[in-house]
Design a protein around this motif. Structure first.
Motif, short mmCIF file in Angstrom:
data_model
loop_
_atom_site.label_atom_id
_atom_site.label_comp_id
_atom_site.label_asym_id
_atom_site.label_seq_id
_atom_site.Cartn_x
_atom_site.Cartn_y
_atom_site.Cartn_z
N ARG A 164 -27.76 -55.68 0.07
CA ARG A 164 -26.70 -56.27 -0.72
C ARG A 164 -27.23 -56.68 -2.07
O ARG A 164 -28.52 -56.96 -2.36
N MET A 165 -26.27 -57.03 -3.03
CA MET A 165 -26.49 -57.30 -4.21
C MET A 165 -25.72 -58.53 -4.60
O MET A 165 -24.41 -58.35 -4.58
N ASP A 166 -26.01 -59.80 -5.08
CA ASP A 166 -25.15 -60.87 -5.33
C ASP A 166 -25.27 -60.91 -6.85
O ASP A 166 -26.36 -60.88 -7.38
N TYR A 167 -24.25 -60.94 -7.58
CA TYR A 167 -23.97 -61.08 -9.10
C TYR A 167 -23.74 -62.55 -9.33
O TYR A 167 -23.06 -63.33 -8.65
N PRO A 168 -24.34 -62.97 -10.81
CA PRO A 168 -23.91 -64.19 -10.93
C PRO A 168 -22.39 -64.57 -10.93
O PRO A 168 -22.10 -65.71 -10.91
N ASN A 169 -21.48 -63.51 -11.29
CA ASN A 169 -20.08 -63.94 -11.51
C ASN A 169 -19.34 -63.82 -9.97
O ASN A 169 -18.08 -64.09 -9.98
N GLY A 170 -19.96 -63.81 -8.85
CA GLY A 170 -19.57 -64.14 -7.58
C GLY A 170 -19.47 -62.74 -6.79
O GLY A 170 -19.04 -62.74 -5.72
N GLN A 171 -19.35 -61.65 -7.75
CA GLN A 171 -19.38 -60.35 -7.06
C GLN A 171 -20.45 -60.03 -6.01
O GLN A 171 -21.69 -60.37 -6.44
N VAL A 172 -20.28 -59.48 -4.93
CA VAL A 172 -21.16 -59.23 -3.88
C VAL A 172 -20.88 -57.64 -3.71
O VAL A 172 -19.92 -57.16 -3.27
N ARG B 194 -36.24 -60.08 -0.71
CA ARG B 194 -35.42 -60.40 -1.80
C ARG B 194 -36.05 -60.52 -3.22
O ARG B 194 -37.30 -60.54 -3.39
N SER B 195 -35.19 -60.06 -4.03
CA SER B 195 -35.59 -59.99 -5.36
C SER B 195 -34.65 -60.68 -6.31
O SER B 195 -33.38 -60.32 -6.39
N VAL B 196 -35.08 -61.73 -7.28
CA VAL B 196 -34.18 -62.37 -8.21
C VAL B 196 -34.54 -61.87 -9.45
O VAL B 196 -35.76 -62.03 -9.87
N ARG B 197 -33.51 -61.24 -10.27
CA ARG B 197 -33.70 -60.65 -11.58
C ARG B 197 -33.63 -61.87 -12.25
O ARG B 197 -32.85 -62.98 -12.31
N ALA B 198 -34.06 -61.86 -13.83
CA ALA B 198 -33.98 -62.71 -14.66
C ALA B 198 -32.52 -63.08 -15.11
O ALA B 198 -32.19 -64.14 -15.51
N ASN B 199 -31.59 -62.08 -14.95
CA ASN B 199 -30.15 -62.20 -15.27
C ASN B 199 -29.54 -62.68 -14.22
O ASN B 199 -28.16 -62.70 -14.33
N GLY B 200 -29.97 -63.12 -13.02
CA GLY B 200 -29.24 -63.79 -11.98
C GLY B 200 -28.82 -63.06 -10.83
O GLY B 200 -28.46 -63.29 -10.00
N ILE B 201 -29.12 -61.62 -10.95
CA ILE B 201 -28.77 -60.87 -9.93
C ILE B 201 -29.59 -60.93 -8.79
O ILE B 201 -30.99 -61.01 -8.89
N VAL B 202 -29.41 -61.21 -7.56
CA VAL B 202 -30.27 -61.32 -6.43
C VAL B 202 -30.19 -59.90 -5.32
O VAL B 202 -28.86 -59.76 -5.19
N GLN B 203 -30.92 -59.25 -5.36
CA GLN B 203 -30.95 -58.22 -4.14
C GLN B 203 -31.61 -58.54 -2.91
O GLN B 203 -32.71 -59.46 -3.01
N TYR B 204 -31.08 -58.01 -1.72
CA TYR B 204 -31.60 -58.32 -0.48
C TYR B 204 -32.27 -56.84 0.26
O TYR B 204 -31.52 -55.90 -0.07
N PHE B 205 -33.17 -56.99 0.93
CA PHE B 205 -33.69 -55.76 1.42
C PHE B 205 -33.94 -56.05 2.82
O PHE B 205 -34.40 -57.21 3.33
N GLU B 206 -33.80 -54.89 3.73
CA GLU B 206 -34.20 -55.01 5.22
C GLU B 206 -35.21 -53.59 5.38
O GLU B 206 -35.10 -52.70 4.62
N GLY B 207 -35.96 -53.61 6.43
CA GLY B 207 -36.98 -52.51 6.85
C GLY B 207 -38.32 -53.14 6.72
O GLY B 207 -38.67 -54.02 6.20
N GLU B 208 -39.13 -52.08 7.26
CA GLU B 208 -40.53 -52.47 7.26
C GLU B 208 -41.30 -52.09 5.77
O GLU B 208 -40.72 -51.49 5.06
N LYS B 209 -42.34 -52.43 5.77
CA LYS B 209 -43.03 -52.22 4.52
C LYS B 209 -43.00 -50.75 4.21
O LYS B 209 -43.62 -49.92 4.94
N GLY B 210 -42.84 -50.50 2.92
CA GLY B 210 -42.82 -49.20 2.50
C GLY B 210 -41.27 -48.38 2.51
O GLY B 210 -41.14 -47.49 2.22
N ALA B 211 -40.68 -49.05 3.49
CA ALA B 211 -39.36 -48.36 3.77
C ALA B 211 -38.08 -49.43 3.79
O ALA B 211 -37.26 -49.12 4.23
N GLU B 212 -38.38 -50.26 2.86
CA GLU B 212 -37.26 -51.31 2.56
C GLU B 212 -36.32 -50.75 1.92
O GLU B 212 -36.44 -49.76 1.11
N ARG B 213 -35.17 -50.99 2.38
CA ARG B 213 -33.68 -50.53 1.69
C ARG B 213 -32.79 -51.69 1.11
O ARG B 213 -32.86 -52.63 1.95
N LYS B 214 -32.20 -51.64 0.17
CA LYS B 214 -31.38 -52.58 -0.44
C LYS B 214 -29.96 -52.59 0.48
O LYS B 214 -29.48 -51.66 0.85
#
Length: 95
Positions: free
Chosen positions: A80-88, A58-78
């Motif tokens: 999902r992204m959640d936006y502050p306005n509720g968009q996914v 998971r990565s949380v940006r300062a602007n509130g966007i949250v990214q989710y990743f799956e996969g092994e180390k070095g092969a992580e892939r995005k």
């Protein structure tokens, strides 16, 4: 590096790099694993996995966007992204 624990069993809990990145660790002495990195720009990256195999989950940006990743180390892939306005947004496919 910052350590905690009894004498002889001290374990790393935090490391501050010259570039301002702060790493956080959990685990017993010799098995500490990275669980979080805080960047100077406000981004916070979260990790799971054993020492040496920590993968970004998971990565949380300062602007509130949250990214989710799956996969092994070095092969992580995005996946999902959640936006502050509720968009996914959902992502499929390989990295």
């Amino acid at each position: 590096q910052h350590y905690e624990g009894e004498r002889g069993a001290e374990r790393a809990v935090r490391s501050v790099r010259a570039n301002g990145i702060v790493q956080y660790f959990e685990g017993e002495k010799g098995a500490e694993r990275k669980v979080r990195m805080d960047y100077p720009n406000g981004q916070v990256q979260h990790y799971e996995g054993e020492r040496g195999a920590e993968r970004a989950v998971r990565s949380v940006r300062a602007n509130g966007i949250v990214q989710y990743f799956e996969g092994e180390k070095g092969a992580e892939r995005k996946v999902r992204m959640d936006y502050p306005n509720g968009q996914v947004q959902h992502y499929e496919g390989e990295r």
